[in-house]
Design a protein around this motif. Structure first.
Motif, PDB file in Angstrom:
ATOM      1  N   PRO A   1       4.168   5.196  -9.637  1.00 31.23           N
ATOM      2  CA  PRO A   1       3.015   4.299  -9.829  1.00 31.23           C
ATOM      3  C   PRO A   1       3.212   2.929  -9.193  1.00 31.23           C
ATOM      4  CG  PRO A   1       3.506   5.478 -11.855  1.00 31.23           C
ATOM      5  CD  PRO A   1       4.644   5.758 -10.917  1.00 31.23           C
ATOM      6  N   LYS A   2       4.417   2.368  -9.315  1.00 25.29           N
ATOM      7  CA  LYS A   2       4.672   1.052  -8.714  1.00 25.29           C
ATOM      8  C   LYS A   2       4.643   1.139  -7.198  1.00 25.29           C
ATOM      9  CE  LYS A   2       7.493  -0.595 -12.583  1.00 25.29           C
ATOM     10  NZ  LYS A   2       8.814  -1.096 -13.017  1.00 25.29           N
TER      11      LYS A   2
ATOM     12  N   SER B   1       3.127   3.379  -5.442  1.00 24.47           N
ATOM     13  CA  SER B   1       1.753   3.680  -5.028  1.00 24.47           C
ATOM     14  C   SER B   1       0.919   2.408  -4.945  1.00 24.47           C
ATOM     15  CB  SER B   1       1.109   4.672  -6.001  1.00 24.47           C
ATOM     16  OG  SER B   1       1.758   5.920  -5.942  1.00 24.47           O
ATOM     17  N   ARG B   2       1.117   1.509  -5.910  1.00 19.98           N
ATOM     18  CA  ARG B   2       0.380   0.244  -5.877  1.00 19.98           C
ATOM     19  C   ARG B   2       0.778  -0.585  -4.660  1.00 19.98           C
ATOM     20  NH1 ARG B   2       1.147   0.506 -11.563  1.00 19.98           N
ATOM     21  NH2 ARG B   2       2.987  -0.829 -11.460  1.00 19.98           N
ATOM     22  N   LEU B   3       2.072  -0.578  -4.350  1.00 29.26           N
ATOM     23  CA  LEU B   3       2.548  -1.323  -3.190  1.00 29.26           C
ATOM     24  C   LEU B   3       1.989  -0.727  -1.898  1.00 29.26           C
ATOM     25  CD1 LEU B   3       4.336  -3.447  -1.864  1.00 29.26           C
ATOM     26  CD2 LEU B   3       6.253  -1.864  -2.036  1.00 29.26           C
TER      27      LEU B   3
ATOM     28  N   ASP C   1      -0.692   1.068  -1.611  1.00 27.25           N
ATOM     29  CA  ASP C   1      -2.130   0.848  -1.596  1.00 27.25           C
ATOM     30  C   ASP C   1      -2.449  -0.552  -1.084  1.00 27.25           C
ATOM     31  OD1 ASP C   1      -4.885   1.599  -2.303  1.00 27.25           O
ATOM     32  OD2 ASP C   1      -4.696   0.054  -3.826  1.00 27.25           O
ATOM     33  N   GLU C   2      -1.664  -1.528  -1.523  1.00 29.87           N
ATOM     34  CA  GLU C   2      -1.886  -2.891  -1.051  1.00 29.87           C
ATOM     35  C   GLU C   2      -1.546  -3.017   0.428  1.00 29.87           C
ATOM     36  OE1 GLU C   2       0.239  -6.953  -2.204  1.00 29.87           O
ATOM     37  OE2 GLU C   2      -1.315  -6.368  -3.644  1.00 29.87           O
TER      38      GLU C   2
ATOM     39  N   TYR D   1     -13.718  -8.854  -8.432  1.00 32.82           N
ATOM     40  CA  TYR D   1     -12.502  -8.056  -8.246  1.00 32.82           C
ATOM     41  C   TYR D   1     -12.160  -7.929  -6.764  1.00 32.82           C
ATOM     42  CZ  TYR D   1      -9.544  -3.955  -7.715  1.00 32.82           C
ATOM     43  OH  TYR D   1      -8.549  -3.090  -7.333  1.00 32.82           O
TER      44      TYR D   1
ATOM     45  N   ARG E   1      -8.890  -9.357  -4.883  1.00 31.30           N
ATOM     46  CA  ARG E   1      -7.957  -8.461  -4.213  1.00 31.30           C
ATOM     47  C   ARG E   1      -7.549  -9.008  -2.848  1.00 31.30           C
ATOM     48  NH1 ARG E   1      -8.424  -1.916  -3.039  1.00 31.30           N
ATOM     49  NH2 ARG E   1      -6.179  -1.636  -2.802  1.00 31.30           N
TER      50      ARG E   1
ATOM     51  N   SER F   1      -4.959 -11.767  -3.432  1.00 28.27           N
ATOM     52  CA  SER F   1      -3.665 -11.224  -3.816  1.00 28.27           C
ATOM     53  C   SER F   1      -2.974 -10.536  -2.645  1.00 28.27           C
ATOM     54  CB  SER F   1      -3.838 -10.239  -4.970  1.00 28.27           C
ATOM     55  OG  SER F   1      -2.615  -9.624  -5.299  1.00 28.27           O
TER      56      SER F   1
END
Length: 235
Positions: free
Chosen positions: A153-154, A156-158, A160-161, A223, A227, A230
């Motif tokens: 999950p971590k 994947s978030r990275l 995705d960003e 949002y 994004r 961020s």
């Protein structure tokens, strides 16, 4: 890949080839005990000199076929957008000729064109020098990102960003410096009046910047605005 090939020695002497073969034979003896996929590149031409069996099995190929592909190997198996990020860093590391240095990066790999991409976390460093002390081989360890592991999950978030930055870079670069300031403050939940006070502009000007931001970034919600701030390190 041109940035790598431009600084390379044009030929490998028989003596150097013997050294390469010996080094790879030693590596092959322990490769099965190492995690992930091990890849060795010869710096003249930056072609594949060796790949451990898990990598060959994953790609459905052989070292001989990879060598025959030459530079086409990269466009065939790897995402070129990823390569645009990490190749300059690898090239700089080779140029510094420092065995204590390494470059780590995410990359997407596929079995054949049109196939789904798989993510790997890879680390590259120098592996062998020639008689003159110049870089001769690099070695890379590529670890598949297992979807069943708790880190997924971590990661994947990275990832995705990372993809968000890549696909929205042009939109972000269209912003003026002042628009980026307003974007940062909006993402920090400041009101229009507070932003106007900090930037010494009118509330009307802040609202105009807000409208321009939504239009340029093709963002319709707070949002989406946040994004961008961020992903592009404004907050």
């Amino acid at each position: 890949m041109l940035s790598l090939t431009m600084t390379m020695t044009p030929q490998i002497s028989p003596g150097l080839q013997l050294r390469i073969d010996k080094k790879i034979t030693q590596l092959h003896g322990i490769a099965a005990q190492l995690p992930g996929v091990i890849i060795v590149h010869s710096i003249p031409g930056f072609c594949v000199e060796y790949m451990s069996q898990p990598g060959l099995d994953s790609l459905g190929t052989t070292v001989s076929k990879l060598k025959a592909m030459g530079m086409d190997y990269y466009a065939y198996y790897f995402n070129e957008e990823d390569a645009a990020d990490y190749i300059p860093k690898v090239a700089a590391m080779i140029g510094r000729n420092n065995f204590d240095e390494q470059v780590s990066f995410f990359q997407q790999v596929r079995r054949f064109p049109g196939d789904a991409w798989s993510w790997y976390f890879s680390t590259t460093r120098l592996f062998l020098q020639d008689e003159a002390g110049q870089p001769l081989l690099t070695i890379t360890t590529a670890l598949p990102i297992d979807p069943l592991q708790h880190v997924t999950p971590k990661v994947s978030r990275l990832l995705d960003e990372t993809n968000f930055v890549r696909t929205h870079q042009q939109l972000f670069e269209s912003l003026t410096d002042r628009e980026r300031e307003v974007l940062r403050l909006l993402a920090m939940s400041y009101s229009a009046a507070e932003i106007a006070g900090q930037l010494v502009i009118s509330v009307h000007t802040v609202e105009t910047h807000r409208k321009n931001l939504r239009k340029k970034l093709q963002a319709t919600t707070a949002y989406e605005i946040n994004r961008f701030a961020s992903a592009f390190n404004l907050i």
